[in-house]
Design a protein around this motif. Structure first.
Motif, short mmCIF file in Angstrom:
data_model
loop_
_atom_site.label_atom_id
_atom_site.label_comp_id
_atom_site.label_asym_id
_atom_site.label_seq_id
_atom_site.Cartn_x
_atom_site.Cartn_y
_atom_site.Cartn_z
N HIS A 158 -66.51 35.82 9.17
CA HIS A 158 -66.89 37.10 8.59
C HIS A 158 -67.74 37.83 9.62
O HIS A 158 -68.03 37.27 10.68
CB HIS A 158 -67.66 36.90 7.29
CG HIS A 158 -66.93 36.10 6.26
ND1 HIS A 158 -66.02 36.65 5.39
CD2 HIS A 158 -66.94 34.77 5.98
CE1 HIS A 158 -65.53 35.71 4.60
NE2 HIS A 158 -66.07 34.55 4.94
N CYS A 193 -68.60 43.59 5.45
CA CYS A 193 -67.98 42.55 6.26
C CYS A 193 -67.04 43.27 7.21
O CYS A 193 -66.23 44.08 6.79
CB CYS A 193 -67.20 41.55 5.40
SG CYS A 193 -66.33 40.32 6.40
N GLU A 195 -65.01 41.71 9.57
CA GLU A 195 -63.99 40.86 10.16
C GLU A 195 -62.98 40.58 9.05
O GLU A 195 -63.38 40.07 7.99
CB GLU A 195 -64.62 39.56 10.67
CG GLU A 195 -63.67 38.62 11.34
CD GLU A 195 -63.13 39.16 12.65
OE1 GLU A 195 -63.92 39.71 13.44
OE2 GLU A 195 -61.91 39.06 12.87
N CYS A 197 -60.96 39.05 6.44
CA CYS A 197 -61.13 37.68 5.98
C CYS A 197 -60.30 37.38 4.73
O CYS A 197 -60.56 36.42 4.03
CB CYS A 197 -62.61 37.41 5.73
SG CYS A 197 -63.38 38.59 4.61
N HIS A 201 -61.41 41.33 1.51
CA HIS A 201 -62.28 41.66 2.65
C HIS A 201 -63.00 42.99 2.45
O HIS A 201 -64.20 43.11 2.68
CB HIS A 201 -61.43 41.68 3.92
CG HIS A 201 -62.00 42.50 5.02
ND1 HIS A 201 -63.12 42.12 5.72
CD2 HIS A 201 -61.61 43.70 5.54
CE1 HIS A 201 -63.38 43.04 6.64
NE2 HIS A 201 -62.50 44.01 6.53
N MET A 204 -66.03 42.95 0.31
CA MET A 204 -67.09 42.00 0.64
C MET A 204 -68.32 42.78 1.11
O MET A 204 -68.61 42.86 2.29
CB MET A 204 -66.60 41.02 1.70
CG MET A 204 -67.57 39.88 1.91
SD MET A 204 -66.86 38.60 2.93
CE MET A 204 -68.35 37.74 3.42
#
Ligand code: CUA
Length: 321
Positions: A158, A193, A195, A197, A201, A204
């Protein structure tokens, strides 16, 4: 308190902006990043202008005419080569110095920084404080004091990203990474977040609540006097349980929790178990021990991330469903 996150979920990138290009500078080192950005931007503007003006001029100067004569080819010019090597070198060194000074400041946390443990998992953030307090989904920090995040992931990579603080740092399973910032004043920001994921995502997120130092101390020491089931319901959302479990019987990635408590649950391999307090506690801490029939064994463990009190609250909440 959930407002910022709710807003961010509704309209991606709800961020306070106070300049044309960039979000407001809510941390003490944000100006380093903006300086680097502005230097690169203005260097680009200046050279763009020079190139475009020269291009237009030459198009006009060497346009086609009846009496065009082909000139002699130009030869080598040492002076010109030195000029076009030295000027870009100086510009690049300037950019490097600006960038490196900011990089040093941002990558080395002050010695007296306040430490917060950050756990990332699909798809939630959990924050642990030196006195043992665990705060899911909400990062509380004092204003005017450097805070250092010691971060780890329990599953995939993340990335801890706060645009208003100009910080972004990968959070990696199996190792610690860290990042620090000092919030300038009380307020709220959004943690993203950054990245990719998995399916949730983009959800997040966590809110960052910046308190005055006194309010922070008060928050840190305060209990929560809501009824256990209510606290459990809040935890259920903040720990990210809603990513896989519904509470209204609808299907999802994991089994619904409606009407689970006190009833028989069919397990993989044909066994059955009564969903009591022990079963629920075990499913939170060691999810692979008893996997419900028809679902993949993908739930992550919350061992070490939820306090016993938080588990009790969740059980109280699940009993009400
Ligand atoms: Cu976690 Cu994207």
């Amino acid at each position: 308190m959930d407002n910022v996150v709710e807003k961010a979920r509704g309209q991606i990138g709800h961020i306070d902006v106070d300049s044309f290009w960039l979000p407001k500078q809510a941390s003490t080192s944000a100006h380093h990043v903006d300086l680097g950005w502005n230097v690169a931007l203005w260097v680009t503007y200046v050279f763009l202008a020079i190139v475009v003006v020269a291009m237009v001029y030459f198009v006009w100067k060497y346009r086609h005419r009846k009496d065009n004569v082909i000139g002699k080819p130009t030869g080598h010019s040492t002076a010109l080569e030195i000029v076009w090597s030295v000027i870009p070198l100086a510009v690049l060194m300037g950019c490097f110095i600006v960038g490196f000074r900011g990089y040093l400041e941002i990558s080395v946390a002050p010695k007296d920084a306040y430490e917060i443990q950050v756990t990332a998992k699909k798809w939630s953030w959990t924050f642990g404080y030196p006195n043992g307090k665990i705060s899911p989904g909400e990062l509380h920090v004092p204003a005017g004091r450097p805070v250092r995040m010691v971060m780890s992931s329990v599953d995939v990579i993340h990335s801890f990203f706060v645009p208003e603080y100009r910080i972004k740092q990968d959070v990696i399973p199996g190792m610690y990474t860290s990042v620090w910032f000092e919030a300038r004043e009380p307020g709220e920001q959004v943690l993203f977040c950054a990245e990719f994921c998995g399916t949730d995502h983009s959800n997040m997120l966590a809110s960052i609540i910046v308190h005055s130092p006194e309010d922070f101390q008060e928050w840190l020491e305060a209990g929560d006097d809501r009824p256990p089931a209510e606290r459990g319901e809040a935890s259920f959302v903040k720990f990210g349980c809603t990513a896989c479990h519904t509470v209204d019987g609808k299907p999802a990635a994991g089994p619904t929790l409606q009407g689970v408590f006190g009833n028989e649950v069919p397990l993989r391999g044909g066994e059955k178990v009564i969903a009591d307090e022990n079963y629920i506690r075990e499913s939170i801490l060691v999810p692979a021990a008893k996997v419900v029939e028809g679902f993949p064994p993908i739930m992550p463990s919350y061992q070490g991330q939820m306090s016993d009190d938080q588990i009790n609250d969740l059980i109280a909440y699940i009993k009400t469903l």
